[in-house]
Write a protein that holds these residues in place. Sequence first.
Motif, PDB file in Angstrom:
ATOM      1  N   SER A 105       0.825  -1.202   0.000  1.00 35.15           N
ATOM      2  CA  SER A 105       0.000   0.000   0.000  1.00 35.15           C
ATOM      3  C   SER A 105       0.864   1.260   0.000  1.00 35.15           C
ATOM      4  CB  SER A 105      -0.926   0.004   1.221  1.00 35.15           C
ATOM      5  OG  SER A 105      -1.699   1.178   1.266  1.00 35.15           O
ATOM      6  N   LYS A 109       1.947   3.499  -3.316  1.00 36.05           N
ATOM      7  CA  LYS A 109       1.533   4.888  -3.521  1.00 36.05           C
ATOM      8  C   LYS A 109       2.690   5.731  -4.055  1.00 36.05           C
ATOM      9  CE  LYS A 109      -2.062   5.135   0.044  1.00 36.05           C
ATOM     10  NZ  LYS A 109      -2.418   5.694   1.366  1.00 36.05           N
ATOM     11  N   GLU A 150      -5.377   0.209  -3.912  1.00 36.33           N
ATOM     12  CA  GLU A 150      -4.569   1.369  -4.298  1.00 36.33           C
ATOM     13  C   GLU A 150      -4.722   1.666  -5.789  1.00 36.33           C
ATOM     14  OE1 GLU A 150      -3.245   3.421  -2.378  1.00 36.33           O
ATOM     15  OE2 GLU A 150      -3.379   2.273  -0.522  1.00 36.33           O
ATOM     16  N   GLN A 153      -7.712   3.601  -6.991  1.00 34.78           N
ATOM     17  CA  GLN A 153      -7.743   5.049  -6.769  1.00 34.78           C
ATOM     18  C   GLN A 153      -7.268   5.837  -7.994  1.00 34.78           C
ATOM     19  OE1 GLN A 153      -9.118   6.149  -3.876  1.00 34.78           O
ATOM     20  NE2 GLN A 153      -9.408   3.945  -3.549  1.00 34.78           N
ATOM     21  N   VAL A 197      -2.531  10.888  -7.494  1.00 32.80           N
ATOM     22  CA  VAL A 197      -1.836   9.925  -6.647  1.00 32.80           C
ATOM     23  C   VAL A 197      -0.691  10.626  -5.952  1.00 32.80           C
ATOM     24  CG1 VAL A 197      -0.628   7.726  -6.570  1.00 32.80           C
ATOM     25  CG2 VAL A 197      -2.420   8.089  -8.259  1.00 32.80           C
TER      26      VAL A 197
END
Length: 236
Positions: A105, A109, A150, A153, A197
């Motif tokens: 995670s 990112k 993730e 997103q 992001v």
Amino acid sequence: KDEIISDQMLRLLHREVIELVVSCLEDFPPLPPTDPSNIPETGPRNQDLSNYLLSSPSIGPTFTKILTCTLLWSDSTAINRAVVGIQRLIARVKTNVAYHEMLASELLKIVLWGLLASQKEHHVTESALLNLLKDIYIGFASLTPLVRNELAQLPDMNSVTLDQLEETLLKKQMSEKKQKAILKEILLSKGKGQAAVPALGVLAGREKPSATQTGGWSEEERQLCFAWVEANQGFG
């Protein structure tokens, strides 16, 4: 002049810390016997040490945080070594649930931000980021929903695309080169030109690197490094 010297010393210190962490994750080949009558060593040297360090609830996560945060720094030499360390780390701990949040995670990112952001905003090459993206996806997508969460997103990402990605990369045999090409084509097409992001500034207590920062360390970076050294002066 003093600031230049301080920057250089801090940069060298940071590289030494990274090199120590990466070395602790390295499997060295067995030493040849000094006496031909001795039974040669079997298995890699350093494995017991690295297994012990990574099983520690304090040392392993600290190593992970150091390597991950390094991707946000402005030292390409340290970054390149950190990428090597992260790849070794993923291979070793991917089945350890304690590492899933940090790698599947938080690290993801940063990697996604690096791929979607302007190259001027960071010092990690696209090739290194794609290698990390491939390792994270292949290593964790079948083990934890964090990876899918993730990726969901990303702008314009949808469940159909994510299903297709899993079907293609997790259930079919293909070269690493092709895996990276598919990830780049599918994932980056969903977020190209977007700033949605963010870099994982929470890890290092900072926002993503300034677009105007092309060299040297900011005062905030220096203070972060000094704080880390002070907090870990008895480490090990």
